[in-house]
Design an enzyme around this catalytic site. Structure first.
Site, short mmCIF file in Angstrom:
data_model
loop_
_atom_site.label_atom_id
_atom_site.label_comp_id
_atom_site.label_asym_id
_atom_site.label_seq_id
_atom_site.Cartn_x
_atom_site.Cartn_y
_atom_site.Cartn_z
NE ARG A 39 -11.04 2.56 -15.71
CZ ARG A 39 -10.66 1.13 -15.12
NH1 ARG A 39 -9.60 0.08 -15.38
NH2 ARG A 39 -12.05 1.39 -13.94
CG HIS A 69 0.29 7.26 -8.67
ND1 HIS A 69 0.20 5.84 -9.38
CD2 HIS A 69 -0.02 7.07 -6.82
CE1 HIS A 69 -0.15 4.88 -8.38
NE2 HIS A 69 -0.08 5.35 -6.98
CE1 TYR A 72 -6.68 2.65 -11.54
CE2 TYR A 72 -6.54 4.43 -10.34
CZ TYR A 72 -7.06 4.05 -10.87
OH TYR A 72 -8.23 4.04 -10.94
CG HIS A 109 0.60 1.40 -6.84
ND1 HIS A 109 -1.21 0.54 -6.85
CD2 HIS A 109 0.91 2.69 -6.12
CE1 HIS A 109 -2.03 2.16 -6.71
NE2 HIS A 109 -0.88 2.63 -6.00
CD GLU A 144 1.06 3.85 -2.90
OE1 GLU A 144 1.22 4.08 -4.25
OE2 GLU A 144 0.03 4.32 -2.59
CG ASP A 178 -1.51 4.72 0.68
OD1 ASP A 178 -2.01 4.80 1.71
OD2 ASP A 178 -1.70 5.58 0.08
CG HIS A 181 -1.89 1.87 0.03
ND1 HIS A 181 -1.06 1.93 -0.80
CD2 HIS A 181 -2.83 1.74 0.63
CE1 HIS A 181 -1.48 2.24 -1.99
NE2 HIS A 181 -3.38 2.41 -1.08
CG HIS A 213 1.05 7.98 -1.16
ND1 HIS A 213 0.85 7.32 -2.62
CD2 HIS A 213 1.42 9.22 -2.55
CE1 HIS A 213 1.45 7.31 -3.09
NE2 HIS A 213 1.49 8.32 -3.36
CG ASP A 226 -5.95 0.40 -1.65
OD1 ASP A 226 -5.80 1.54 -0.89
OD2 ASP A 226 -5.56 -0.06 -2.89
CG HIS A 228 -7.12 5.93 0.08
ND1 HIS A 228 -6.46 6.93 -0.93
CD2 HIS A 228 -6.50 4.33 -0.22
CE1 HIS A 228 -5.49 6.01 -1.59
NE2 HIS A 228 -5.63 4.47 -1.02
CD GLU A 258 -2.42 8.17 -3.02
OE1 GLU A 258 -2.37 7.90 -2.01
OE2 GLU A 258 -1.83 8.60 -4.06
ZN ZN Z 1 -4.75 3.19 -1.37
FE FE Z 2 -1.25 5.85 -2.02
FE FE Z 3 -0.38 5.02 -5.27
#
Ligand code: ZN
Ligand code: FE
Ligand code: FE
Length: 282
Positions: A39, A69, A72, A109, A144, A178, A181, A213, A226, A228, A258
């Site tokens: 976060r 990473h 996000y 992102h 990404e 990804d 994605h 990813h 989105d 997963h 992920e």
């Molecule tokens: Zn995702």
């Molecule tokens: Fe990803």
């Molecule tokens: Fe990501």
């Protein structure tokens, strides 16, 4: 099978050496981690002794490439100045910290344009990157591919290319693809992986592709949600994902799971089944 670089997302809370140990314990030879609370809170100071221990453990585990990473929640495309300023200062701090482990990969992102339009978003993202990339840095910064949830920028290869071409130090830029994605963004990696990769090559350039990813998706193609799923449990499926790991244009890249698991050991099982499925295709 040591030419297959595969790992999963690990918690960074116990440091680099612990991540190398965890990766080795599940048969991984790479891993992804958040640079700080996802976060976007303050990052823990890097402990030089931890990095020193990590370097030795990584060597023993055959870990050469790792992927950090970004939180996000960063939005360098935001309409509000303070949101954009926060993204820039966090990215700059992360890139400085990345130099503790030089020549690695940092994924972010691209951002969400929140109604300003993709063109404005693209300009703002490139502007942020031009503020944080510096000539002395050794890290490759990856954008990404996104699912296109809400107003996300980067759900098309064209948008990613548009950001990269506006970055002055673009030789420092790459892309992390990804699989969940791109599928949810509408690219048919199940029925026409070759065609999708040809399109990526034409629009972005396959030389920009630096990481994958590897995720299944809870949704059908084009869902833009989105979500997963574990490998083989979703709409992409084990066969198509194994084909991604074995594709001549991709198989040299590092792959990062992920997928939704509670225990690190469950990633070990997924890695083992992917190793077997990939080996059967080579
Ligand atoms: Zn995702
Ligand atoms: Fe990803
Ligand atoms: Fe990501």
């Amino acid at each position: 099978m040591s030419d297959f670089t595969i790992g999963c997302h690990l918690s960074c809370s116990k440091g680099y050496a612990n991540m190398a140990r965890e990766a080795a314990s599940i048969g991984a030879n790479t891993f992804q981690f958040f640079t700080r609370n996802p976060r976007g809170g303050k990052a823990k100071d890097i402990d030089p002794a931890d990095v020193e221990a990590y370097v030795e453990l990584a060597r023993d585990a055959g870990i050469a490439t790792i992927l950090a990473h970004a939180p996000y929640t960063l939005n360098p495309a935001a309409a509000k100045d303070d949101t954009r300023d926060f993204a820039v200062s966090t990215l700059a701090d992360d890139l400085a910290r990345m130099e503790a482990t030089p020549h690695q990969l940092y994924n972010m992102h691209p951002g969400s344009h929140v109604g300003q339009g993709a063109d404005v978003g693209i300009e703002k993202i490139a502007d942020a990157l031009n503020q944080v990339l510096e000539p002395g840095q050794t890290t490759t910064l990856l954008l990404e591919t996104m699912a296109g949830k809400g107003s996300e920028v980067g759900a098309t290869f064209e948008e990613l290319a548009a950001v990269i071409e506006r970055v002055d130090l673009s030789e420092r830029m790459g892309v992390c693809l990804d699989t969940c994605h791109v599928w949810e963004a509408g690219y048919d990696i199940v029925g026409d992986l070759d065609g999708v990769l040809e399109e990526f090559d034409r629009v972005v350039g396959l030389d920009r592709l630096r990481a994958i990813h590897l995720n299944d998706s809870k949704n059908p193609i084009g869902a833009h949600k989105d979500r997963h799923e574990v490998i083989g449990g979703g709409h992409i499926g084990l066969d198509a994902l194994a084909a991604v790991t074995a594709h001549p244009a991709l198989r040299h890249l590092p792959f990062f799971l992920e997928t939704p698991h509670d225990k690190v050991a469950e990633y070990g099982e997924e890695i083992a089944s992917l190793r077997a499925a990939r080996a059967a295709l080579l």
